[in-house]
Design a protein around this motif. Structure first.
Motif, PDB file in Angstrom:
ATOM      1  N   ARG A  41       0.944  -1.108   0.152  1.00 51.51           N
ATOM      2  CA  ARG A  41       0.109  -0.015   0.124  1.00 51.51           C
ATOM      3  C   ARG A  41       0.889   1.201  -0.053  1.00 51.51           C
ATOM      4  O   ARG A  41       2.122   1.016   0.228  1.00 51.51           O
ATOM      5  CB  ARG A  41      -0.793  -0.028   1.364  1.00 51.51           C
ATOM      6  N   GLU A  42       0.172   2.292  -0.250  1.00 51.25           N
ATOM      7  CA  GLU A  42       1.186   3.584  -0.235  1.00 51.25           C
ATOM      8  C   GLU A  42       1.735   3.814   0.939  1.00 51.25           C
ATOM      9  O   GLU A  42       1.240   3.694   2.097  1.00 51.25           O
ATOM     10  CB  GLU A  42       0.043   4.766  -0.418  1.00 51.25           C
ATOM     11  N   GLU A  44       4.113   1.960   2.269  1.00 49.49           N
ATOM     12  CA  GLU A  44       4.772   0.676   2.995  1.00 49.49           C
ATOM     13  C   GLU A  44       5.998   0.483   2.295  1.00 49.49           C
ATOM     14  O   GLU A  44       6.203   0.571   1.013  1.00 49.49           O
ATOM     15  CB  GLU A  44       3.753  -0.550   2.822  1.00 49.49           C
TER      16      GLU A  44
END
Ligand code: 5GP
Length: 184
Positions: A41-42, A44
């Motif tokens: 995800r953004e 990570e």
């Protein structure tokens, strides 16, 4: 004193992540980094949030006995890398933040592991928390509610259940449980 394997589980939205952050800040614990086949995800980062991997590599790891536990969750594989955790256990207590099926596998392989379920003050409270996130469709929320009920139905197989009504109290309670377990 032997270092502890501490497994924290709880339904999505219950505040596990914040509790883990607090425990890590207070020092003395390290966090296991899991492998997963889900896409990052953004924000990570590989090796920090997860070790991101493809399904074939993950399945190779299963065959080679490289996981302490693993399970499939919403179509993605998640697993705890055995060597990574064993290495961390040499230096202190290790926290695993994993879902219930994996947690119960850990307990079977390592009965001395400490399993703590984080539960919401009430199920309806958690449903409203999930809805307030506003980022998910009604269908997704229904799926998560079903999963929440499943996860909470396993709490009797955990050593302790901690209600996250007040964050400070929940964190203190977990620290006390850990201290008590280490003394016993
Ligand atoms: P997410 O995709 O939102 O990061 O995680 C989904 C679920 O997978 C969460 O309940 C999380 O605790 C669980 N999870 C993360 N890592 C592992 C793991 O190594 N093993 C298992 N069994 N579950 C994991």
């Amino acid at each position: 004193m032997k270092n502890l394997l501490i497994v924290l589980s709880g339904p999505s939205g219950v505040g596990k992540g914040t509790i883990v952050e607090r425990l890590l800040k207070s020092g003395g614990y390290s966090l296991s980094v899991s492998c997963t086949t889900r896409a990052p995800r953004e924000g990570e980062r590989d090796g920090v949030s997860y070790f991101f991997t493809d399904r074939q590599t993950f399945e190779g790891g299963i065959k080679n006995g490289g996981f302490l536990e693993y399970s499939e969750h919403f179509g993605n594989l998640y697993g705890t890398p055995k060597a990574f955790v064993e290495e961390k256990l040499k230096t202190g207590d290790v926290i695993l933040e994993i879902e219930v099926d994996g947690a119960l596998q850990v307990k079977r392989a390592h009965p001395e592991a400490l399993l703590i379920m984080i539960a919401p003050p009430s199920e309806s409270e958690l449903i409203s928390r999930l809805e307030k996130r506003g980022s998910e469709s009604a269908e997704k929320i229904r799926e998560r509610v079903k999963r929440m009920e499943y996860e909470l139905s396993k709490k009797n197989e955990y050593d302790y259940t901690v209600i996250n009504d007040n964050l400070d109290i929940a964190v203190d309670e977990i620290k006390n449980i850990i201290a008590k377990t280490k003394r016993s």
